[in-house]
Scaffold this motif. Structure first.
Motif, mmCIF file in Angstrom:
data_model
loop_
_atom_site.group_PDB
_atom_site.id
_atom_site.type_symbol
_atom_site.label_atom_id
_atom_site.label_comp_id
_atom_site.label_asym_id
_atom_site.label_seq_id
_atom_site.Cartn_x
_atom_site.Cartn_y
_atom_site.Cartn_z
ATOM 1 N N GLN A 32 39.304 39.799 51.899
ATOM 2 C CA GLN A 32 37.849 39.563 51.415
ATOM 3 C C GLN A 32 37.432 40.762 50.467
ATOM 4 O O GLN A 32 36.720 40.410 49.634
ATOM 5 C CB GLN A 32 36.752 39.965 52.596
ATOM 6 C CG GLN A 32 36.582 38.463 53.395
ATOM 7 C CD GLN A 32 37.733 38.406 54.513
ATOM 8 O OE1 GLN A 32 38.435 39.409 54.706
ATOM 9 N NE2 GLN A 32 37.844 37.270 55.193
ATOM 10 N N SER A 33 37.901 41.830 50.527
ATOM 11 C CA SER A 33 37.663 43.069 49.533
ATOM 12 C C SER A 33 38.276 42.766 48.244
ATOM 13 O O SER A 33 37.669 42.688 47.090
ATOM 14 C CB SER A 33 38.158 44.327 50.011
ATOM 15 O OG SER A 33 37.328 44.667 51.229
ATOM 16 N N ALA A 34 39.669 42.330 48.374
ATOM 17 C CA ALA A 34 40.323 41.845 47.135
ATOM 18 C C ALA A 34 39.765 40.670 46.548
ATOM 19 O O ALA A 34 39.707 40.602 45.062
ATOM 20 C CB ALA A 34 41.801 41.583 47.466
ATOM 21 N N ALA A 35 39.060 39.988 47.234
ATOM 22 C CA ALA A 35 38.374 38.534 46.699
ATOM 23 C C ALA A 35 37.242 39.281 45.719
ATOM 24 O O ALA A 35 36.975 38.766 44.729
ATOM 25 C CB ALA A 35 37.983 37.680 47.770
ATOM 26 N N LEU A 36 36.502 40.229 46.432
ATOM 27 C CA LEU A 36 35.479 40.599 45.804
ATOM 28 C C LEU A 36 35.835 41.463 44.270
ATOM 29 O O LEU A 36 34.989 41.095 43.254
ATOM 30 C CB LEU A 36 34.476 41.661 46.665
ATOM 31 C CG LEU A 36 33.678 40.934 47.780
ATOM 32 C CD1 LEU A 36 33.245 41.874 49.037
ATOM 33 C CD2 LEU A 36 32.445 40.382 47.214
ATOM 34 N N ALA A 37 36.740 42.163 44.452
ATOM 35 C CA ALA A 37 37.278 42.929 43.462
ATOM 36 C C ALA A 37 37.721 41.957 42.128
ATOM 37 O O ALA A 37 37.233 42.116 41.169
ATOM 38 C CB ALA A 37 38.667 43.708 43.794
ATOM 39 N N MET A 38 38.203 40.738 42.610
ATOM 40 C CA MET A 38 38.797 39.810 41.546
ATOM 41 C C MET A 38 37.428 39.055 41.055
ATOM 42 O O MET A 38 37.315 39.009 39.766
ATOM 43 C CB MET A 38 39.591 38.657 42.147
ATOM 44 C CG MET A 38 40.978 39.224 42.455
ATOM 45 S SD MET A 38 41.973 39.978 41.366
ATOM 46 C CE MET A 38 41.785 41.592 41.856
ATOM 47 N N SER A 39 36.456 38.645 41.506
ATOM 48 C CA SER A 39 35.062 38.293 41.492
ATOM 49 C C SER A 39 34.551 39.460 40.270
ATOM 50 O O SER A 39 34.090 38.829 39.331
ATOM 51 C CB SER A 39 33.913 38.296 42.463
ATOM 52 O OG SER A 39 34.358 37.114 43.150
ATOM 53 N N ALA A 40 34.512 40.567 40.568
ATOM 54 C CA ALA A 40 34.251 41.611 39.617
ATOM 55 C C ALA A 40 34.521 41.511 38.304
ATOM 56 O O ALA A 40 34.189 41.436 37.169
ATOM 57 C CB ALA A 40 34.330 43.004 40.298
ATOM 58 N N ILE A 41 36.008 41.418 38.462
ATOM 59 C CA ILE A 41 36.683 41.269 36.915
ATOM 60 C C ILE A 41 36.334 40.057 36.272
ATOM 61 O O ILE A 41 35.963 40.276 35.109
ATOM 62 C CB ILE A 41 38.337 41.315 37.132
ATOM 63 C CG1 ILE A 41 38.927 42.424 37.774
ATOM 64 C CG2 ILE A 41 39.075 40.669 35.967
ATOM 65 C CD1 ILE A 41 40.358 42.424 37.960
ATOM 66 N N LEU A 42 36.158 39.062 36.986
ATOM 67 C CA LEU A 42 35.789 37.632 36.385
ATOM 68 C C LEU A 42 34.469 37.746 35.917
ATOM 69 O O LEU A 42 34.189 37.164 34.741
ATOM 70 C CB LEU A 42 36.385 36.349 37.099
ATOM 71 C CG LEU A 42 37.597 36.134 37.558
ATOM 72 C CD1 LEU A 42 37.718 35.444 39.013
ATOM 73 C CD2 LEU A 42 38.590 35.882 36.336
ATOM 74 N N ASP A 43 33.559 38.267 36.508
ATOM 75 C CA ASP A 43 32.209 38.279 36.069
ATOM 76 C C ASP A 43 31.983 39.255 34.928
ATOM 77 O O ASP A 43 30.949 38.945 34.163
ATOM 78 C CB ASP A 43 31.293 38.976 37.193
ATOM 79 C CG ASP A 43 30.989 37.757 38.234
ATOM 80 O OD1 ASP A 43 31.128 36.465 37.685
ATOM 81 O OD2 ASP A 43 30.351 37.890 39.226
ATOM 82 N N ARG A 44 32.980 40.051 34.669
ATOM 83 C CA ARG A 44 32.482 41.187 33.431
ATOM 84 C C ARG A 44 33.478 40.653 32.106
ATOM 85 O O ARG A 44 33.316 41.487 31.261
ATOM 86 C CB ARG A 44 32.914 42.667 34.056
ATOM 87 C CG ARG A 44 31.965 43.174 34.996
ATOM 88 C CD ARG A 44 30.428 42.765 34.698
ATOM 89 N NE ARG A 44 30.139 44.122 33.517
ATOM 90 C CZ ARG A 44 28.900 43.896 33.105
ATOM 91 N NH1 ARG A 44 28.249 43.172 33.096
ATOM 92 N NH2 ARG A 44 28.758 44.838 32.078
ATOM 93 N N LEU A 45 34.151 39.854 32.251
ATOM 94 C CA LEU A 45 34.928 39.335 31.368
ATOM 95 C C LEU A 45 34.305 39.351 30.174
ATOM 96 O O LEU A 45 34.790 39.678 29.054
ATOM 97 C CB LEU A 45 35.607 37.825 31.918
ATOM 98 C CG LEU A 45 37.119 37.838 31.532
ATOM 99 C CD1 LEU A 45 38.044 38.910 31.849
ATOM 100 C CD2 LEU A 45 37.719 36.380 32.496
ATOM 101 N N ALA A 46 33.424 38.262 30.264
ATOM 102 C CA ALA A 46 32.672 38.175 28.944
ATOM 103 C C ALA A 46 31.866 39.266 28.438
ATOM 104 O O ALA A 46 31.656 39.595 27.169
ATOM 105 C CB ALA A 46 31.632 36.855 29.009
#
Lengths: 212, 212
Positions: free
Chosen positions: A167-181
């Motif tokens: 779950q934490s890893a999924a949150l971390a991946m979300s963070a990357i994807l959300d800041r991409l732009a």
DNA sequence: TGTACATCAGTGAACGCGCGTTCACTGATGTAC
DNA sequence: TGTACATCAGTGAACGCGCGTTCACTGATGTAC
């Protein structure tokens, strides 16, 4: 959900005809573009009414305040997300996995380029504790997080390291994807291109979710 | 920089005595706490003056508007960052690497818990294109990104995958670390604890930077 | 097809409030001799 | 140590503006027969 399935009403609960729906739509569109060109802080009911070339009274027929409009816009942005979920399903091994992870990263990049102004306000409001925006963000994130966790479990990456908790890893991946732009414009940093950013993020995503 | 090294002046350029410095300080502190309890949108010069129990005229002696105060607060937050850079230097192999990555993640968690309200406004303003806030964010990020890239080069992780480009990977890691505290409250998600989040992020960080 | 009525949709104009901002002034502190 | 003067710091009070919000009304559209 289409307007037919869940008829949109004005603030007194009256169902809306085609004319009213169009006006409401126009108010939302104008809000979106004003939000993009000035900030949230400079956005007033009076500004929106002026841009729509209507009376402020009309605004209040459909929305209770500026945040209410942004809330509706964020809800609309959520409707585009189901297309993303499919990318997490299926095989992530080999070349297929590379393709899928790249598509996910590209999706987020495009999604944020499109809805950035609205999503930024949503996130700020949610971070500041506004419950309506928190609920909206949760609704957006949960299916994605679930899909990521499911993929990790399917691919056996869970447990590959005792410190990685899915779950934490999924949150971390979300963070990357959300800041991409967002980081696209921090660019110039070491000459990173938008493509580098997408490719590298995709790679980190794939590695983390599949454990390879 | 200490006040001795770069004497703080009021808006007309006059150097400040002890009494004035204290007043200025108090305005900044009050702004910080008001920002934390209400949002940016609800924060007016009049509110700040009221909370400090002073006249709005006093506010304008030191700051040009609310954003100006937040800008100063963000600049102060930047001053805490050099301590972080040290963590990236030295050996990241083995147990030492685990410890360092954990410390980095814990640092960010604490940093955002502390300065979250200010950093959120900084990021929103920077994302919306405000140059002053962009400069401030860049000043905060660049040394960190550089330290990450240097570490990747040192540890030979560069080139371990043709798709991973060090600057982009560093940006991705920043994204994770910057959202750590925010996702703490998305919590309840699958029972993730703050510790899980820190440990997992640290692990992803370590793996990405050292290529192991 | 035409007419009468009901409901929908939009708005002009007004109100009051509270905010941003400034000015002219008072009081506090420092310094010279 | 005392006095005079200069500068620093703080603020009361006022101004005007523009915003949020609402009400009472008009015009547009739909529907029944």
């Amino acid at each position: 959900m289409s307007p037919e399935a869940r008829p949109i009403a004005d603030l007194s609960g009256r169902r809306l005809g085609a004319r009213a729906l169009a006006k409401r739509r126009r108010i939302m569109d104008v809000t979106r573009s004003l939000l993009a060109e000035r900030g949230l802080r400079e956005l007033r009911v009076a500004d929106i009414a002026r841009s729509v070339v209507t009376s402020p009274a009309t605004f209040y027929q459909y929305f209770s305040d500026v945040e209410d409009v942004v809330l509706q816009l964020a809800a609309e942005a959520n409707e585009e997300l189901p297309a993303l979920i499919e990318l997490f399903e299926g095989d992530w091994r080999g070349a297929e996995g590379h393709r899928r992870s790249r598509d996910v990263a590209a999706f987020f990049m495009a999604y944020w380029v499109d809805h950035g102004p609205v999503l930024r306000v949503r996130n700020l409001a949610a971070d500041e504790g506004d419950e309506r925006f928190m609920a909206l963000r949760r609704a957006a994130m949960e299916p994605i997080l679930d899909a990521m966790v499911a993929l990790m479990q399917r691919s056996g990456s869970v447990g590959s390291s005792p410190w990685i908790q899915p779950q934490s890893a999924a949150l971390a991946m979300s963070a990357i994807l959300d800041r991409l732009a967002a980081y696209q414009s921090v660019v110039d940093y070491g000459g990173v291109s938008s493509d580098d950013l997408v490719d590298t993020s995709a790679q980190i995503l794939r590695r983390t979710l599949t454990g390879t």
